[in-house]
Design a protein around this motif. Structure first.
Motif, short mmCIF file in Angstrom:
data_model
loop_
_atom_site.label_atom_id
_atom_site.label_comp_id
_atom_site.label_asym_id
_atom_site.label_seq_id
_atom_site.Cartn_x
_atom_site.Cartn_y
_atom_site.Cartn_z
N UNK A 318 0.83 -1.21 0.05
CA UNK A 318 -0.07 -0.14 -0.08
C UNK A 318 0.98 1.26 0.01
N UNK A 319 0.14 2.37 -0.19
CA UNK A 319 0.98 3.72 0.00
C UNK A 319 1.41 3.75 1.56
N UNK A 320 2.28 4.83 1.98
CA UNK A 320 2.62 5.05 3.34
C UNK A 320 1.29 5.95 3.83
N UNK A 321 0.69 5.57 4.81
CA UNK A 321 -0.38 6.24 5.43
C UNK A 321 -0.05 6.99 6.58
N UNK A 322 -0.52 8.20 6.91
CA UNK A 322 -0.25 8.79 8.08
C UNK A 322 -1.26 8.51 9.32
N UNK A 323 -0.78 7.43 10.30
CA UNK A 323 -1.69 6.76 10.82
C UNK A 323 -1.06 6.58 12.44
N UNK A 324 -2.04 6.36 13.30
CA UNK A 324 -1.56 5.74 14.48
C UNK A 324 -1.54 4.26 14.23
N UNK A 325 -0.37 3.73 14.53
CA UNK A 325 -0.20 2.54 14.32
C UNK A 325 0.88 1.59 15.28
N UNK A 326 0.51 0.23 15.24
CA UNK A 326 1.54 -0.65 16.09
C UNK A 326 2.43 -1.37 15.27
N UNK A 327 2.56 -0.92 14.05
CA UNK A 327 3.70 -1.30 12.97
C UNK A 327 2.79 -2.32 12.06
N UNK A 328 3.11 -2.19 10.80
CA UNK A 328 2.59 -3.24 9.65
C UNK A 328 2.68 -4.56 10.03
N UNK A 329 3.63 -4.96 10.70
CA UNK A 329 3.67 -6.60 10.78
C UNK A 329 3.48 -6.89 12.16
N UNK A 330 2.49 -6.02 13.04
CA UNK A 330 2.18 -6.34 14.07
C UNK A 330 1.13 -7.45 14.10
N UNK A 331 1.52 -8.67 14.84
CA UNK A 331 0.42 -9.75 14.78
C UNK A 331 -0.31 -9.75 15.97
N UNK A 332 -1.58 -9.38 15.84
CA UNK A 332 -2.69 -9.36 16.94
C UNK A 332 -2.95 -10.61 17.50
N UNK A 333 -3.33 -10.57 18.99
CA UNK A 333 -3.94 -11.80 19.47
C UNK A 333 -5.03 -12.35 18.94
N UNK A 334 -5.48 -13.63 19.31
CA UNK A 334 -6.46 -14.50 18.46
C UNK A 334 -7.82 -13.90 19.31
N UNK A 335 -7.93 -12.84 19.39
CA UNK A 335 -9.50 -12.57 19.99
C UNK A 335 -10.54 -12.87 18.99
N UNK A 336 -11.83 -12.77 19.56
CA UNK A 336 -12.78 -13.18 18.51
C UNK A 336 -13.51 -12.11 17.72
N UNK A 337 -13.01 -10.90 18.24
CA UNK A 337 -13.60 -9.64 17.49
C UNK A 337 -12.69 -9.53 16.30
N UNK A 338 -12.67 -10.36 15.37
CA UNK A 338 -11.79 -10.33 14.16
C UNK A 338 -11.72 -9.31 13.06
N UNK A 339 -12.80 -8.32 13.35
CA UNK A 339 -13.08 -7.14 12.44
C UNK A 339 -11.97 -6.00 13.36
N UNK A 340 -11.74 -6.19 14.37
CA UNK A 340 -10.84 -5.21 15.07
C UNK A 340 -9.48 -5.41 15.09
#
Length: 453
Positions: A318-340
């Motif tokens: 993607x283009x570089x976006x100005x955003x609050x970020x945890x890092x584009x390769x952040x691997x989120x925990x396996x929570x059930x709220x998959x859309x978040x």
């Protein structure tokens, strides 16, 4: 006098224009950048990926109102306007003086707000002569909506669904296939991006970042194919503004105006959809409504991320976006709220947080399900795990009102129902769910890989 529960608009009262908050923002969102040159992007730079009209809407900082095409309005009438509902029983259970309202986006046949943007995106692709669309999806709400919208406008759809969510929510992929879409678990071996991710981490559960990479790769290597996105980007929030514009009219019918507006937050589509039309009155008319975005404590980009230019996907397509970020390769925990489970926030929301126009709150997984259970048992609707975060934040505010003796008006967005998420509720009821702790060191490790601009 009998209490009114629902506030309903007639078809002829559905708004005919979307609201573009960029036009009214004092500090406009910073431009997306070309990753190679670090130069600001023009609309035509995005044409290889998105429908041209979506590209124009993405960067439009001038036009406050944008007409909804007639064919899209016609399809909106299949399920809009959605009800505004007073949550009397929830208020009673909380013993709060607050007045709680929710916009019920769960009532459409797809089960969530996502179809509000899927329809115009597919319409614009069809008008441009595109034959195929592709996308990513987490929990599957967007994938289902896109699959339906593609069929409505005669397009073929391919959906990359986060592998973990595909396993947790099999019925969502069945919905997509019912509408004729091809569904692939991501990361997959069908794209170079997917192969690279699996090579690095054979057991990668998938994330929205991996699925976006695969979908963009398919779109850019397939003739007459465009990529569509269900959240994060400005044109998606624009399309979702139909939610808040209806809610404005309905709150007027109820004779009240919200002091606090709350929605769950993954990339920002349902939050912006409800919040931005009301926020214009803060920007232009001196209103002081509070806006709260409720995100998972395990994926806290708004409260613990950094404002940086970052990629919107894991592979860096993607283009570089100005955003609050945890890092584009952040691997989120396996929570059930998959859309978040997304690493970054949209550029509009990121700028609004910088400017103090809104703020985020973190909701632990168990608190979100506690809230969803209470809502189901009082209001009779089983909410999506994503929406449970908004309900939890609403309950926090309602309890504050009780403690302070304040009769505030709270409006939240019920972004979707949880009828296809019952495995998550089953796990919760059986005591198999738990909260996730995210260490600062993990966030810093991921932020170290964000490009320098």
């Amino acid at each position: 006098m009998a209490k009114q529960k629902k506030f309903i608009l007639q078809e002829n009262e559905i708004p005919t224009q979307w609201y573009n908050i960029q036009a009214d923002m004092k500090n406009k969102p910073l431009p997306p950048l070309n990753p190679a040159t670090k130069e600001p992007l023009k609309a035509e730079d995005l044409y290889p990926i998105f429908a041209q009209e979506c590209c124009s809407q993405e960067l439009d900082q001038e036009h406050q109102w944008i007409d909804i095409p007639e064919p899209v309005l016609d399809k909106y009438k299949y399920y809009r306007a959605t009800p505004l509902v007073r949550a009397y029983e929830l208020e009673k259970a909380l013993d709060t003086p607050a007045h709680i309202y929710f916009k019920n986006e769960s009532v459409n046949p797809l089960g969530s707000h996502k179809v509000n943007s899927a329809l115009p995106q597919c319409y614009y692709c069809k008008e441009e002569g595109v034959t195929n669309v592709t996308t990513e999806t987490g929990a599957g709400q967007w994938g289902a909506a896109l699959s339906y919208a593609a069929k409505v406008f005669g397009l073929e759809a391919a959906v990359y669904q986060v592998k973990l969510s595909l396993q947790q929510k099999p019925y969502r992929s069945m919905m997509m296939r019912t509408f004729g879409a091809a569904v692939v678990g991501s990361p997959s071996m069908s794209t170079r991006a997917g192969k690279n991710i699996i090579t690095r981490d054979p057991n990668h559960p998938g994330s929205l970042g991996t699925a976006i990479s695969e979908a963009i790769e398919l779109a850019t290597t397939t003739p007459n194919c465009k990529y569509t996105l269900g959240s994060v980007l400005n044109h998606v929030s624009l399309h979702q503004s139909i939610i808040g514009l209806e809610a404005e009219k309905q709150m007027e019918m109820a004779g009240e105006y919200p002091d606090t507006i709350i929605a769950c937050f993954g990339g920002g589509s349902n939050f912006g959809g409800l919040a931005f039309p009301f926020m214009r009155h803060n920007l232009l008319d001196g209103k002081d409504t509070e806006f709260i975005a409720a995100e998972p404590a395990s994926c806290p980009k708004l409260t613990r991320g950094e404002f940086r230019y970052d990629f919107g996907d894991e592979a860096g397509y993607t283009p570089l976006l100005p955003m609050y970020t945890l890092g584009h390769d952040f691997k989120p925990a396996n929570i059930h709220a998959g859309g978040l489970r997304y690493h970054g926030a949209g550029t509009i929301v990121s700028q609004l947080i910088k400017d103090g126009m809104m703020h985020g709150v973190d909701i632990p997984q168990l608190e979100s399900f506690d809230a969803g259970m209470l809502f189901a048992r009082t209001e009779g609707i089983i909410p999506a795990p994503e929406s449970c975060h908004a309900i939890a934040a609403t309950i926090r505010e309602a309890i504050r009102c009780k403690e302070a003796g304040e009769e505030k008006v709270i409006l939240f967005n019920l972004s979707g129902h949880g009828l296809i998420d019952m495995t998550a509720y089953d796990s919760y009821i059986n005591g198999d769910l738990h909260n996730y702790t995210l260490e600062d060191s993990v966030i810093q490790e991921n932020l170290a890989n964000v490009p320098e601009v």
